[in-house]
Design an enzyme around this catalytic site. Sequence first.
Site, PDB file in Angstrom:
ATOM      1  CB  CYS A 203     -20.914  63.052 -41.154  1.00 16.66           C
ATOM      2  SG  CYS A 203     -20.533  61.866 -39.865  1.00 16.66           S
TER       3      CYS A 203
ATOM      4  NE  ARG B  47     -23.708  57.812 -38.991  1.00 14.18           N
ATOM      5  CZ  ARG B  47     -22.875  58.723 -39.491  1.00 14.18           C
ATOM      6  NH1 ARG B  47     -23.213  60.000 -39.456  1.00 14.18           N
ATOM      7  NH2 ARG B  47     -21.713  58.379 -40.010  1.00 14.18           N
TER       8      ARG B  47
END
Length: 216
Positions: A46, A121
């Site tokens: 991330c 995601r």
Amino acid sequence: MVVIGEKFPEVEVKTTDGVVKLPDYFVEKGKWFVLFSHPADFTPVCTTEFYGMQKRVEEFRKLGAEPIGLSIDQVFSHLKWIEWIKENLGVEITFPVIADDRGTLAEKLGMIPSTSTQTARAVFVVDNKGIIRAIVYYPAEVGRDWDEILRLVKALKINTEKKVALPHKWPNNELIGDGVILPPAGTTEQIKKREEQKVKGEIECYDWWFCYKKLE
Ligand code: BEZ
């Protein structure tokens, strides 16, 4: 669960820029937005994605599209992580991040895989009318390629403005280069018109159902 072509749900969200109403916050400014979720703050993949998005944020803005992040974390966590990114990686995050700490929006948008309590995601590309134009879904283990999302936004804007479709790897397609594809002819009249356009050199065709031209 929402699908492409639907209006983005009207929601009020907490972000690192304060409380905002979606999709109006962007629609009122005539902007598209790219809402992307990540599993959690302070995680390596991330962090690489946030770094990569910030490096490309001006390219999104040049297209009239604003990135906005989301995870099931509190706003304090987002702020602390953004601070860490600035101090350690030398990049200041300039896009807002939604603190969906109860997972309400993530649930509504189908961002949480059945095997997890964290968001996948996901990427939602929403146009300046608040319509969901694309949904992309990646697992936690693989970071996304923002250059492909930039290509997607560019292609969707061209589709909206010029009513053409964009091929595989546009603008570097193996068959038609940077050409754009005309909607397939749906009537005998349209087939005739395509033939006429081809004779005049306005378009090129492999067949009447596969015609393309240069982007005007
Ligand atoms: C990461 O961002 O590194 C990550 C987050 C959740 C699961 C796996 C990797």
